[in-house]
Design a protein around this motif. Structure first.
Motif, PDB file in Angstrom:
ATOM      1  N   MET A 174       0.874  -1.173   0.000  1.00 52.76           N
ATOM      2  CA  MET A 174       0.000   0.000   0.000  1.00 52.76           C
ATOM      3  C   MET A 174       0.910   1.221   0.000  1.00 52.76           C
ATOM      4  SD  MET A 174      -2.871   1.603   0.057  1.00 52.76           S
ATOM      5  CE  MET A 174      -4.112   0.362   0.321  1.00 52.76           C
ATOM      6  N   TYR A 188      -9.660  -0.898   3.629  1.00 52.95           N
ATOM      7  CA  TYR A 188      -8.386  -1.594   3.840  1.00 52.95           C
ATOM      8  C   TYR A 188      -8.229  -1.870   5.333  1.00 52.95           C
ATOM      9  CZ  TYR A 188      -7.615   0.168  -0.857  1.00 52.95           C
ATOM     10  OH  TYR A 188      -7.754   0.456  -2.187  1.00 52.95           O
ATOM     11  N   TYR A 197      -6.509  -3.732   7.089  1.00 50.28           N
ATOM     12  CA  TYR A 197      -5.167  -3.946   7.630  1.00 50.28           C
ATOM     13  C   TYR A 197      -4.444  -2.632   7.928  1.00 50.28           C
ATOM     14  CZ  TYR A 197      -4.226  -3.455   2.619  1.00 50.28           C
ATOM     15  OH  TYR A 197      -4.200  -3.017   1.319  1.00 50.28           O
ATOM     16  N   LEU A 198      -5.022  -1.501   7.497  1.00 48.25           N
ATOM     17  CA  LEU A 198      -4.452  -0.193   7.836  1.00 48.25           C
ATOM     18  C   LEU A 198      -4.979   0.265   9.187  1.00 48.25           C
ATOM     19  CD1 LEU A 198      -4.649   1.744   4.456  1.00 48.25           C
ATOM     20  CD2 LEU A 198      -2.691   0.557   5.453  1.00 48.25           C
TER      21      LEU A 198
END
Length: 76
Positions: A25, A47, A49-50
């Motif tokens: 990313m 997203y 995972y951010l």
């Protein structure tokens, strides 16, 4: 510029573009999403995972880079 812990530069990841925590990313992707009108919450939902700190550091990195001066090298 203070040491940013979440922005990484690795030639083996995304061609060396600045990325978030070594993930695929890029800083540019997140800045583009923000510029297109998405909110931080929208991005974090898209997203998962951010993290919020990733967005904050992405903005700090982008602001720092926009103020950096590039000087062409003189060829002797």
């Amino acid at each position: 510029m203070k040491n940013l812990q979440r922005i990484t530069l690795d030639p083996a990841v995304m061609g060396g573009k600045p990325c978030i925590r070594g993930l695929r990313m890029t800083v540019g992707t997140v800045i583009g999403l923000l510029a297109s009108g998405l909110s931080t919450d929208d991005i974090l939902k898209m997203y998962p995972y951010l993290q919020q700190q990733d967005i904050t550091e992405t903005l700090a990195y982008a602001a720092w880079r926009s103020e950096e001066i590039e000087v062409p090298l003189a060829i002797a």
